[in-house]
Design an enzyme around this catalytic site. Structure first.
Site, PDB file in Angstrom:
ATOM      1  N   ALA A 191       0.848  -1.196   0.000  1.00  0.00           N
ATOM      2  CA  ALA A 191       0.000   0.000   0.000  1.00  0.00           C
ATOM      3  C   ALA A 191       0.879   1.240   0.000  1.00  0.00           C
ATOM      4  CB  ALA A 191      -0.878  -0.018   1.246  1.00  0.00           C
ATOM      5  N   GLY A 249       0.219  -5.331   0.358  1.00  0.00           N
ATOM      6  CA  GLY A 249      -0.802  -5.309  -0.689  1.00  0.00           C
ATOM      7  C   GLY A 249      -0.299  -5.911  -1.994  1.00  0.00           C
ATOM      8  N   GLU A 269      -0.706  -9.511  -1.577  1.00  0.00           N
ATOM      9  CA  GLU A 269      -2.156  -9.805  -1.546  1.00  0.00           C
ATOM     10  C   GLU A 269      -2.727  -9.834  -2.970  1.00  0.00           C
ATOM     11  OE1 GLU A 269      -3.023  -6.689   1.500  1.00  0.00           O
ATOM     12  OE2 GLU A 269      -4.137  -8.295   2.469  1.00  0.00           O
ATOM     13  N   GLU A 280       2.714  -5.800   7.500  1.00  0.00           N
ATOM     14  CA  GLU A 280       1.801  -4.820   8.101  1.00  0.00           C
ATOM     15  C   GLU A 280       1.899  -4.752   9.614  1.00  0.00           C
ATOM     16  OE1 GLU A 280       1.165  -6.781   5.602  1.00  0.00           O
ATOM     17  OE2 GLU A 280       0.014  -5.700   4.080  1.00  0.00           O
TER      18      GLU A 280
END
Ligand code: NAD
Length: 700
Positions: free
Chosen positions: A62, A103, A106, A126
């Site tokens: 992210a 992310g 992911e 994270e």
């Protein structure tokens, strides 16, 4: 501009995340990927898609700079993108060309197949920011890598190499090079052989020992759970992945993510993340300033600091020559270095090959001729201006032009030291912290004449030796020790008034400090503080101090090194035991002062400790000794054991509210040391405006 590139290789569309340096998934990239997928879907000539990243990174995750901003939740959200990829009607193959984090991983886990470079690292970091993966990472990784491995990766946040994951369903093919062509080939095969569009969400997990395993995992994180809520939530989410249907698990993950994102711990950890990045920037030194090459280093003095400093460079593969005044001092210093490396070797944390290599990079000498060609010289001799003068005059005469001449002084005036040379622009402070081979902080002291490229190089040196560099101006104690002096002074006053060392240490350790002040003092050596105080008594006769620390030192109780300090120690042990001798001294001093000792609660102890730090920090900020409030936070977290989940003293101050701090300080000033509580003008001003340290900028 942050986006995604779209190209065709025959019937295969290659979508490339393009947002250097790490292809973070900011809004522009998310939109770019969504547009590219739409294009690939609409084009009948496209039979499959490969998803990859520019440069040497697949995707760093992210875009943390969007956290808390509207862009973070603007559509398409990362979870939308994940659903789009997983439900895509044509095969989507991830080509992991390098780091795939957060992310990024992911998104890759939503692709139908994954091809990775063997050296690529994948991870879900994270938790280090006090949150958990929020786009299905906690649900998909257990399905692909197995619950145990997934839990380890999610709770630790540590990346793992693709090579190590070769035998899991996470990776379908590993290649040594040319990952995009390999993924394109894989895509062609998927089309030709009509391979199923594998959806990770549909994979079933078979894990018979779930209950015992999650009990064990919870017990393992329990000791840290109070201050770090994220690891426990990671366990809840992975457990849901194992025990519940995918959509239910996603709800568990989402609820935990939202809760953690709003937690004070995560806010603090994210602040620290940005603060460390900001510390490497100097507003008036352009980021492209050329750095001087550092291929060889010399260290003057092989004492406590010199040996540790030399090890940093040897660890980074840079040859170091250590200079001493006598062969005996040199042998002693290098002997300590060898013992240090031997300890690491014995613990299995260093290979024999690296042991030999590192020791081989450190040489000793008694002659300045042998360091004349060094690119960087770091002086770590006695803290005595006359000795520094002699060393810097000699360096000026002997060392080549263009070399950086650094001092590790803790308290002396760097500008005066620079003045002993004809090249003050080349002189800088490189202030290491004991143990110098371990502590992360490096204060880079900027003299009045220090050249821009010397500062830029110093920040580069910090990176090279894996330290966190923070620039400080010239003053007594720079950022860290100047604040520490105010803190210790306040803690000593608490002894006069009613507290005992153990109570103070316990209160601050419960707040989150790695060690309370008296345990720190016993470790560092009480004689160091004594010497500093003696100087301060002379320089600041108006300043009040408690007599207790001097009374302790007069008994030779210098701490662990003498077997006794604020605490007693059993021979060979480091466990602090309350000392009757110290308690007696404290009680006698209170009575001599005519103070009726009172019970002092943990809350007051913590407030007085923190507000003393913060008030001095405000002064340092206003004087321009620190460039920004967050630099002070980095100094305290990287160098002084301040809890990262509190974000550093100045961040903590902003979160308590400056008017509240000022109010408390005014009430403390009604006690015995009104002078110690005179508010720094900046603190008073910001409190009156309801402002914050974070929002304040010094007008130049
Ligand atoms: N000890 C700490 O925790 C600490 C932390 C940060 C900075 N410092 C600073 O680092 C410097 C060194 O401190 P230390 O604790 O390592 O001291 P130390 O007494 O352990 O070591 C100093 C060494 O310098 C050598 N030396 C003295 N004069 C010399 C000269 N003219 N040429 C070459 N070598 C000479 C001595 O023989 C001795 O080995 C000081 O400026 C100190 O303020 C110390």
């Amino acid at each position: 501009m942050a986006s995604a590139d779209y190209t065709l290789r025959g019937a295969i569309a290659v979508i490339t995340l393009d947002n250097p340096p790490v292809n973070a998934l900011g809004l522009g990239v998310r939109q770019g990927v969504a547009d590219a997928l739409e294009r690939a879907q609409a084009d009948a000539a496209v039979s499959a898609v490969v998803l990859t990243g520019t440069g040497a990174t697949f995707c760093g995750g992210a875009d943390v700079s969007e956290f808390g901003l509207p862009a973070m939740i603007a559509a398409p959200h990362l979870t939308d993108l994940c659903d789009l990829v997983e439900g895509f009607p044509k095969p989507v193959i991830a080509a992991l060309n390098g780091l795939a984090l957060g992310g990024g991983l992911e998104l890759a886990m939503c692709c139908h197949y994954r091809v990775a470079l063997a050296a690529a690292q994948v991870g879900l970091p994270e938790v280090k920011l006090g949150i958990l993966p929020g786009a299905g990472g906690t649900q998909r990784l257990p399905r692909l890598a197995g619950p145990e491995r997934a839990l380890n990766m999610i709770v630790s946040g540590t990346p793992v190499s693709a090579r190590e994951l070769a035998h899991t369903e996470l990776l379908d093919q590993i290649v040594e090079a040319d990952v995009v062509p390999a993924a394109v080939e894989y895509a062609r095969r998927a089309v030709d052989e009509k391979l199923p569009l594998k959806k990770t969400r549909d994979l079933k997990i078979h894990f018979p020992n779930a209950e015992a395993f999650f009990d064990f995992a919870r017990a393992a994180v329990a000791p840290l759970a109070k201050n770090y809520p994220a690891p426990g939530k990671c366990i809840d989410a992975v457990e849901a992945a194992v025990l519940r249907p995918f959509d239910d698990g996603m709800k568990v993950e989402r609820a935990a993510f939202t809760e953690l994102l709003g937690s004070s711990e995560s806010k603090a950890l994210r602040h620290v993340f940005f603060a460390i990045r900001a510390a490497s920037k100097i507003p008036d030194v352009p980021s492209g300033t050329p750095q001087r090459p550092i291929g060889s280093v010399a260290v003057i003095g092989a004492g406590t600091m010199g040996g540790g400093i030399a090890m940093n460079f040897a660890n980074a593969g840079v040859p170091v020559t250590v200079l001493e005044t006598t062969q005996a001092a040199l042998d002693k210093g290098l002997g300590v270095v060898r013992k240090n490396y031997e300890g690491t070797l014995k613990k299995g944390r260093l290979s024999q090959k690296d042991f030999d290599k590192r020791l081989g990079l450190i040489k000793g000498t008694l002659s300045y001729d042998e360091i004349a060609r060094a690119d960087l010289v770091i002086e770590a001799v006695f803290e005595d201006m006359q000795v520094k003068k002699q060393v810097f005059e000699t360096l000026d005469a002997k060392v080549k032009a263009g070399a950086i001449l650094a001092s590790n002084t803790s308290t002396l005036d760097l500008d005066k030291i620079a003045g002993y040379t004809q090249r003050p622009g080349d002189v800088v402070g490189l202030h290491f912290f004991s143990p110098a081979n371990v502590t992360k902080l490096l204060e880079i002291v900027r003299g009045a004449k220090t050249a821009d490229d010397v500062l830029a190089t110093s920040l580069g040196i910090a990176k090279q030796i894996k330290k966190i560099g923070v620039v400080a101006g010239v003053c007594d104690g720079f950022i860290g020790n100047r604040m520490l002096n105010s803190y210790f002074r306040q803690m000593d006053f608490l002894l006069d008034e009613g507290a005992l060392p153990l109570e103070i240490d316990k209160a601050l350790e419960a707040f989150g400090f790695a060690m309370g002040p008296f345990r720190v003092a016993d470790l560092a050596g009480n004689d160091i503080g004594w010497a500093i105080r003696k100087r301060l008594y002379a320089e600041h006769p108006e300043r009040a101090f408690s007599r207790i620390p001097d009374l302790i030192c007069e008994l030779g109780r210098f701490g662990q090194k003498t077997g006794a300090g604020w605490y007693d120690y059993k021979p060979g042990e480091r466990n602090p035991l309350p000392s009757e001798v110290v308690t007696k001294i404290i009680l006698e001093e209170s009575s001599r002062l005519g103070r009726a000792r009172r019970e002092i609660g943990a809350e007051e102890i913590v407030e007085r400790a923190l507000y003393a730090l913060i008030n001095e920090g405000a002064q340092i900020l206003e004087e321009g000794i620190a460039q920004r409030a967050s630099d002070i936070d980095v100094v305290y977290i990287a160098g002084y054991g301040f809890p990262d989940f509190r974000g550093g003293p100045m961040f903590y101050a902003d979160s308590v509210g400056l008017p509240n701090i000022l109010r408390a300080m005014r009430s403390f000033a009604k006690g015995y040391q009104p002078d110690a509580w005179r508010p720094a003008p900046l603190l008073a001003k910001l409190a009156a405006e309801n402002g914050s340290f974070a929002g304040w900028r010094k007008q130049s």
